[in-house]
Motif scaffolding. Structure first.
Motif, mmCIF file in Angstrom:
data_model
loop_
_atom_site.group_PDB
_atom_site.id
_atom_site.type_symbol
_atom_site.label_atom_id
_atom_site.label_comp_id
_atom_site.label_asym_id
_atom_site.label_seq_id
_atom_site.Cartn_x
_atom_site.Cartn_y
_atom_site.Cartn_z
ATOM 1 N N ARG A 187 12.624 11.960 -16.951
ATOM 2 C CA ARG A 187 13.824 11.264 -17.433
ATOM 3 C C ARG A 187 14.838 11.092 -16.310
ATOM 4 O O ARG A 187 15.507 10.068 -16.216
ATOM 5 C CB ARG A 187 14.460 12.023 -18.592
ATOM 6 N N GLU A 188 14.942 12.078 -15.420
ATOM 7 C CA GLU A 188 15.937 11.961 -14.347
ATOM 8 C C GLU A 188 15.567 10.860 -13.386
ATOM 9 O O GLU A 188 16.424 10.071 -12.969
ATOM 10 C CB GLU A 188 16.015 13.282 -13.577
ATOM 11 N N LEU A 189 14.259 10.819 -13.025
ATOM 12 C CA LEU A 189 13.898 9.837 -12.010
ATOM 13 C C LEU A 189 13.612 8.465 -12.592
ATOM 14 O O LEU A 189 13.947 7.452 -11.984
ATOM 15 C CB LEU A 189 12.672 10.334 -11.219
ATOM 16 N N HIS A 190 12.973 8.433 -13.766
ATOM 17 C CA HIS A 190 12.535 7.148 -14.291
ATOM 18 C C HIS A 190 13.161 6.767 -15.619
ATOM 19 O O HIS A 190 12.730 5.815 -16.241
ATOM 20 C CB HIS A 190 11.005 7.140 -14.431
ATOM 21 N N GLY A 191 14.161 7.508 -16.073
ATOM 22 C CA GLY A 191 14.902 7.077 -17.244
ATOM 23 C C GLY A 191 14.141 7.283 -18.544
ATOM 24 O O GLY A 191 13.158 8.010 -18.613
ATOM 25 N N GLU A 192 14.613 6.585 -19.588
ATOM 26 C CA GLU A 192 13.993 6.761 -20.901
ATOM 27 C C GLU A 192 12.566 6.262 -20.905
ATOM 28 O O GLU A 192 11.699 6.792 -21.603
ATOM 29 C CB GLU A 192 14.812 6.010 -21.955
ATOM 30 N N VAL A 193 12.330 5.192 -20.131
ATOM 31 C CA VAL A 193 10.964 4.655 -20.056
ATOM 32 C C VAL A 193 10.027 5.696 -19.446
ATOM 33 O O VAL A 193 8.894 5.885 -19.898
ATOM 34 C CB VAL A 193 10.973 3.360 -19.211
#
Lengths: 119, 166
Positions: free
Chosen positions: A47-53
């Protein structure tokens, strides 16, 4: 002709899942995460690096040993780069420094799922 | 030729709140879009899309926005636009959403599309008029459109549009 047994692994088509053997290094002697917390840590890294996706990427923790903090993760092959990069860049677990060591990455989990030509 | 290729995304800000029009400004909108990208695509997506990201054109009256980004990351931007739920400026938050109208490679193609789109929107506005007064108002403002320089050609064009709607 080579005398020793020669193994050649031939994979006919691209595997749909990749398997990573990872180890979490927690240098300080604090409480160790259990399996659910480990999965939560992996999802948090994504989630930190690539977000919700990224957090929605289907990642499974197949095995987890709390004593050695090592696990086998399974991820869909198109998400391998995202998962590996997210694990690499994770630095903290509950405000304690930590690091993921990726030991092995393979498109198969065991010997029986691939073709072995023996000569 | 080796050059940086951009994509220009034309969107429309739709809001039920009429006060939202005042706070449509480039900085507020840029921040809202960046925030949405950071939420949806994380640090990596934010960094990718921010390389050449600006709000190129903004029209507060019609709510038209033109965003620019690199060609490699325009899909990240477009997929994050539905996640913009409010615009914030001067400590006020107004709910709104963005409709993507067109994605083009240059500002000129986006402008051509916008002219066409505005023409069809004017026609539709006229057809959806509920009373005669509004209809007269729109027709009058269409017929009286003109530019300050080069009046003859553009004035004729607008008049043609006005008479066609009858």
């Amino acid at each position: 002709m080579a005398a020793a047994a020669f193994e050649r692994r031939v994979l006919r088509r691209a595997a749909e899942h990749h398997y990573l053997r990872v180890r979490l290094e927690l240098p300080d002697g604090g409480a160790r995460p259990n399996a659910a917390q480990f999965k939560q840590l992996v999802v948090t890294a994504l989630r930190e690096l690539h977000g919700e996706v990224g957090a929605a990427l289907p990642v499974d923790v197949l095995t987890y040993e709390e004593k050695s903090l090592s696990a086998i993760l399974r991820v869909i092959s198109s998400g391998l780069v995202k998962l590996w990069s997210a694990l690499t860049l994770l630095g903290f677990y509950q405000n304690r420094r930590c690091a993921f060591r990726v030991l092995q990455v393979k498109p198969y989990i065991s010997v029986s799922t691939c073709v072995i030509w023996q000569q | 030729m080796v050059r940086f290729k951009n994509r220009y995304v034309l969107c429309e800000v739709v809001s039920e709140d009429p006060r939202c029009r005042q706070c449509i400004e480039d900085r507020a909108l840029g921040l809202a879009v960046r925030d949405a990208i950071a939420r949806v695509h994380g640090d990596y997506g934010l960094a990718c899309c921010s390389i050449s990201f600006t709000v190129k054109y903004l029209n507060a009256y019609t709510g038209t926005v033109l965003l620019r980004c690199r060609k490699d990351s325009y899909r990240l931007l477009c997929s994050a636009l539905p996640f913009v739920r409010y615009l914030e400026s001067r400590a006020q938050r107004y709910p709104c959403h963005l409709n993507t109208l067109h994605v083009g490679g240059t500002i000129r193609t986006c402008q051509k599309f916008l002219i066409q789109y505005n023409r069809t929107q004017l026609l539709r506005l006229l057809q959806n008029c509920t009373n005669e007064e509004e209809r007269q108002c729109i027709q009058k403002s269409l017929l009286s459109c003109s530019l300050t320089e080069e009046q003859s050609q553009s004035g004729d064009e607008e008049e043609d549009d006005g008479t066609e709607t009858d």
